[in-house]
Design a protein around this motif. Structure first.
Motif, PDB file in Angstrom:
ATOM      1  N   VAL A   1       0.844  -1.427  -0.152  1.00  0.00           N
ATOM      2  CA  VAL A   1       0.046  -0.135  -0.018  1.00  0.00           C
ATOM      3  C   VAL A   1       1.013   1.258   0.085  1.00  0.00           C
ATOM      4  CG1 VAL A   1      -1.482   1.257   1.432  1.00  0.00           C
ATOM      5  CG2 VAL A   1      -2.078  -1.037   1.216  1.00  0.00           C
ATOM      6  N   LEU A   2       1.939   1.282   0.913  1.00  0.00           N
ATOM      7  CA  LEU A   2       2.837   2.541   1.104  1.00  0.00           C
ATOM      8  C   LEU A   2       3.619   2.712  -0.301  1.00  0.00           C
ATOM      9  CD1 LEU A   2       4.120   2.010   4.550  1.00  0.00           C
ATOM     10  CD2 LEU A   2       2.563   3.472   3.777  1.00  0.00           C
ATOM     11  N   THR A   3       3.500   1.688  -1.078  1.00  0.00           N
ATOM     12  CA  THR A   3       4.510   2.341  -2.602  1.00  0.00           C
ATOM     13  C   THR A   3       3.368   2.663  -3.498  1.00  0.00           C
ATOM     14  OG1 THR A   3       3.701  -0.088  -3.535  1.00  0.00           O
ATOM     15  CG2 THR A   3       5.706  -0.118  -2.224  1.00  0.00           C
ATOM     16  N   GLN A   4       1.881   2.688  -3.239  1.00  0.00           N
ATOM     17  CA  GLN A   4       1.307   3.509  -4.043  1.00  0.00           C
ATOM     18  C   GLN A   4       1.437   5.043  -4.041  1.00  0.00           C
ATOM     19  OE1 GLN A   4      -2.617   1.948  -3.407  1.00  0.00           O
ATOM     20  NE2 GLN A   4      -1.881  -0.142  -3.296  1.00  0.00           N
ATOM     21  N   PRO A   5       1.795   5.899  -5.077  1.00  0.00           N
ATOM     22  CA  PRO A   5       2.033   7.056  -5.132  1.00  0.00           C
ATOM     23  C   PRO A   5       0.912   7.951  -4.494  1.00  0.00           C
ATOM     24  CG  PRO A   5       2.703   6.198  -7.280  1.00  0.00           C
ATOM     25  CD  PRO A   5       1.821   5.077  -6.397  1.00  0.00           C
ATOM     26  N   ASP A   6      -0.287   7.548  -4.758  1.00  0.00           N
ATOM     27  CA  ASP A   6      -1.402   8.362  -4.126  1.00  0.00           C
ATOM     28  C   ASP A   6      -1.347   8.251  -2.669  1.00  0.00           C
ATOM     29  OD1 ASP A   6      -2.484   5.881  -4.469  1.00  0.00           O
ATOM     30  OD2 ASP A   6      -4.545   6.168  -4.366  1.00  0.00           O
ATOM     31  N   VAL A   7      -1.271   6.994  -2.251  1.00  0.00           N
ATOM     32  CA  VAL A   7      -1.143   7.043  -0.567  1.00  0.00           C
ATOM     33  C   VAL A   7      -0.071   7.894  -0.008  1.00  0.00           C
ATOM     34  CG1 VAL A   7      -0.624   5.206   1.199  1.00  0.00           C
ATOM     35  CG2 VAL A   7      -2.095   4.790  -0.805  1.00  0.00           C
ATOM     36  N   LYS A   8       1.276   7.769  -0.704  1.00  0.00           N
ATOM     37  CA  LYS A   8       2.141   8.276  -0.185  1.00  0.00           C
ATOM     38  C   LYS A   8       2.018   9.764  -0.185  1.00  0.00           C
ATOM     39  CE  LYS A   8       7.153   8.839  -0.306  1.00  0.00           C
ATOM     40  NZ  LYS A   8       8.617   8.101  -0.801  1.00  0.00           N
ATOM     41  N   GLU A   9       1.395  10.389  -1.397  1.00  0.00           N
ATOM     42  CA  GLU A   9       1.137  11.677  -1.784  1.00  0.00           C
ATOM     43  C   GLU A   9       0.196  12.276  -0.391  1.00  0.00           C
ATOM     44  OE1 GLU A   9      -0.774  14.728  -4.830  1.00  0.00           O
ATOM     45  OE2 GLU A   9      -0.266  12.679  -5.349  1.00  0.00           O
ATOM     46  N   ARG A  10      -0.861  11.449  -0.087  1.00  0.00           N
ATOM     47  CA  ARG A  10      -1.811  11.801   0.838  1.00  0.00           C
ATOM     48  C   ARG A  10      -1.407  12.075   2.315  1.00  0.00           C
ATOM     49  NH1 ARG A  10      -5.997  14.392   2.944  1.00  0.00           N
ATOM     50  NH2 ARG A  10      -7.320  13.245   3.937  1.00  0.00           N
ATOM     51  N   LEU A  11      -0.532  10.777   2.491  1.00  0.00           N
ATOM     52  CA  LEU A  11      -0.026  10.817   3.926  1.00  0.00           C
ATOM     53  C   LEU A  11       1.099  11.814   4.040  1.00  0.00           C
ATOM     54  CD1 LEU A  11       0.507   6.939   4.664  1.00  0.00           C
ATOM     55  CD2 LEU A  11      -1.449   8.399   5.356  1.00  0.00           C
ATOM     56  N   THR A  12       1.992  12.333   3.069  1.00  0.00           N
ATOM     57  CA  THR A  12       2.687  13.398   3.210  1.00  0.00           C
ATOM     58  C   THR A  12       2.018  14.680   3.279  1.00  0.00           C
ATOM     59  OG1 THR A  12       4.417  12.007   1.974  1.00  0.00           O
ATOM     60  CG2 THR A  12       4.763  14.586   2.032  1.00  0.00           C
ATOM     61  N   ALA A  13       0.975  14.781   2.536  1.00  0.00           N
ATOM     62  CA  ALA A  13       0.207  16.020   2.785  1.00  0.00           C
ATOM     63  C   ALA A  13      -0.425  16.151   4.220  1.00  0.00           C
ATOM     64  CB  ALA A  13      -1.063  16.500   1.672  1.00  0.00           C
ATOM     65  N   MET A  14      -0.533  15.099   4.845  1.00  0.00           N
ATOM     66  CA  MET A  14      -1.033  15.243   6.218  1.00  0.00           C
ATOM     67  C   MET A  14       0.222  15.633   7.124  1.00  0.00           C
ATOM     68  SD  MET A  14      -3.499  11.992   6.562  1.00  0.00           S
ATOM     69  CE  MET A  14      -4.930  11.607   5.457  1.00  0.00           C
ATOM     70  N   GLY A  15       1.453  15.720   6.526  1.00  0.00           N
ATOM     71  CA  GLY A  15       2.481  16.256   7.566  1.00  0.00           C
ATOM     72  C   GLY A  15       3.132  14.881   7.829  1.00  0.00           C
ATOM     73  N   LEU A  16       3.051  13.842   7.435  1.00  0.00           N
ATOM     74  CA  LEU A  16       3.804  12.450   7.773  1.00  0.00           C
ATOM     75  C   LEU A  16       5.028  12.313   7.033  1.00  0.00           C
ATOM     76  CD1 LEU A  16       0.876   9.564   8.269  1.00  0.00           C
ATOM     77  CD2 LEU A  16       1.911  11.314  10.058  1.00  0.00           C
ATOM     78  N   THR A  17       6.241  11.696   7.489  1.00  0.00           N
ATOM     79  CA  THR A  17       7.208  11.094   6.718  1.00  0.00           C
ATOM     80  C   THR A  17       7.121   9.896   6.479  1.00  0.00           C
ATOM     81  OG1 THR A  17       8.767  12.884   7.701  1.00  0.00           O
ATOM     82  CG2 THR A  17       9.749  11.038   6.693  1.00  0.00           C
ATOM     83  N   VAL A  18       6.878   9.336   5.274  1.00  0.00           N
ATOM     84  CA  VAL A  18       6.144   8.005   5.172  1.00  0.00           C
ATOM     85  C   VAL A  18       7.532   7.161   5.090  1.00  0.00           C
ATOM     86  CG1 VAL A  18       5.010   6.512   3.423  1.00  0.00           C
ATOM     87  CG2 VAL A  18       4.345   8.861   4.041  1.00  0.00           C
TER      88      VAL A  18
END
Length: 331
Positions: A283-300
């Motif tokens: 799941v974490l390799t999916q670009p949209d997931v990483k983009e969404r979590l990063t936008a929340m302020g996380l370092t994935v």
């Protein structure tokens, strides 16, 4: 209809093989996992940062696992109720707990009888991010920096002020205490049952400031409704490049980054843990997931079971010293 001895023996052998196969699947927790949705528990109310993170991951995990993943908000006591529910859950692959450092590493050290022991009652499944905590001021204050906020508090109430925290005896609450000591302010913490109700009061100017994770604040900060004025950690955040760290302001000791992870009840078979861990890694390799979590302020960043366990142990040790040095007595 009769059976020959050979036919009957063959039937018994087939039954025996089937029984062994079913037993193996049961031991792995795979048969049960197919019988119902997976509960992904969150220890905070809907609408907060942790809830948004859980729903983002649950939506994608269901596709990887081939079964429903339902977020269950079991709010209360800084995640303590959800942790107790995880301890009581059967280790059948149907119950998981998505949590950050507070409930896993800190709360058991500041509450006399939390009702669970993270090291004994939980199994780390996988980690997926680190983040930083921050100080934010509401739109009702003129402050645009920490120094502005300090000056405003001194002018408004002779150095007395109230700062919201999403949970009692948490990193944000300890931060309030340290800020007060550094700037010689009489700051009192106002504990909430999660970041969502705290944010509601900040947006309504019922409280002038709050401490919490960047994911709790980032959306309203971007909208100009609140202002994040400083962050913890050893470096500025890419999502908040103009916001200084507390270390830059002379307040050190909070550089070790908190984490987010997923946990299962103790006794959950390794095959089941591996299945969830592998699904999260994909799941974490999916670009949209990483983009969404990063936008929340996380370092994935994916952490397997062993890596998450080591991080949990190290973070617990760091906080044991911070808690001891602060003079905090378990309640």
């Amino acid at each position: 209809m009769g059976f020959s001895s050979q036919g009957w023996g063959g039937t018994l052998r087939r039954v025996g093989v089937l029984a062994v196969s079913v037993a193996a699947l049961l031991a792995a927790g795979l048969v049960q996992a197919q019988s119902g949705p997976v509960r992904l528990m969150v220890g905070f109310p809907p609408g907060g940062g942790t809830d948004a993170i859980a729903r983002t991951l649950a939506d994608k995990l269901k596709d990887q696992l081939g079964m429903p993943v339902v977020v269950e908000n079991k709010a209360g006591a800084g995640g303590q109720l959800a942790a107790q529910a995880l301890k009581a859950a059967a280790p059948d692959g149907l119950t998981l707990f998505l949590s950050h450092d507070h409930t896993i590493s800190i709360l058991p050290q500041v509450v006399k009888n939390p009702g669970y022991d993270s090291a004994k009652d939980f199994v780390p499944v996988a980690g997926f991010a680190t983040f930083v905590n921050a100080l934010a001021v509401s739109g009702g204050t003129p402050a645009k920096s920490v120094n502005d906020y300090v000056a405003w508090v001194k002018a408004q109430g002779a150095g007395k002020g109230t700062v919201g925290v999403p949970a009692p005896a948490s990193t944000p609450e300890f931060l309030v205490k340290v800020i007060g000591q550094k700037y010689r302010l009489d700051l009192q913490s106002a504990p909430y049952r999660g970041s969502a109700p705290m944010m509601a009061d900040m947006l309504g100017n019922q409280i002038a400031a709050g401490t919490g994770s960047v994911p709790d604040f980032i959306e309203n900060h971007k909208a100009g409704k609140i202002r994040v004025v400083a962050v913890l950690g050893g470096a500025r955040q890419a999502i908040l490049p103009d916001v200084p760290t507390f270390a830059e302001l002379g307040l050190a000791g909070f550089e070790d980054l908190p984490y987010y992870g997923i946990f299962a009840p103790a006794g959950t078979p390794k095959a089941t843990v591996d299945k969830f861990s592998d699904a999260l890694a994909k799941v974490l390799t999916q670009p949209d997931v990483k983009e969404r979590l990063t936008a929340m302020g996380l370092t994935v960043g994916f952490m397997d079971q062993a890596t998450l366990a080591k991080r949990e142990q190290a973070y617990t040790k760091v906080w044991a010293k911070l808690i001891k040095d602060s003079g905090f007595v378990a309640q």
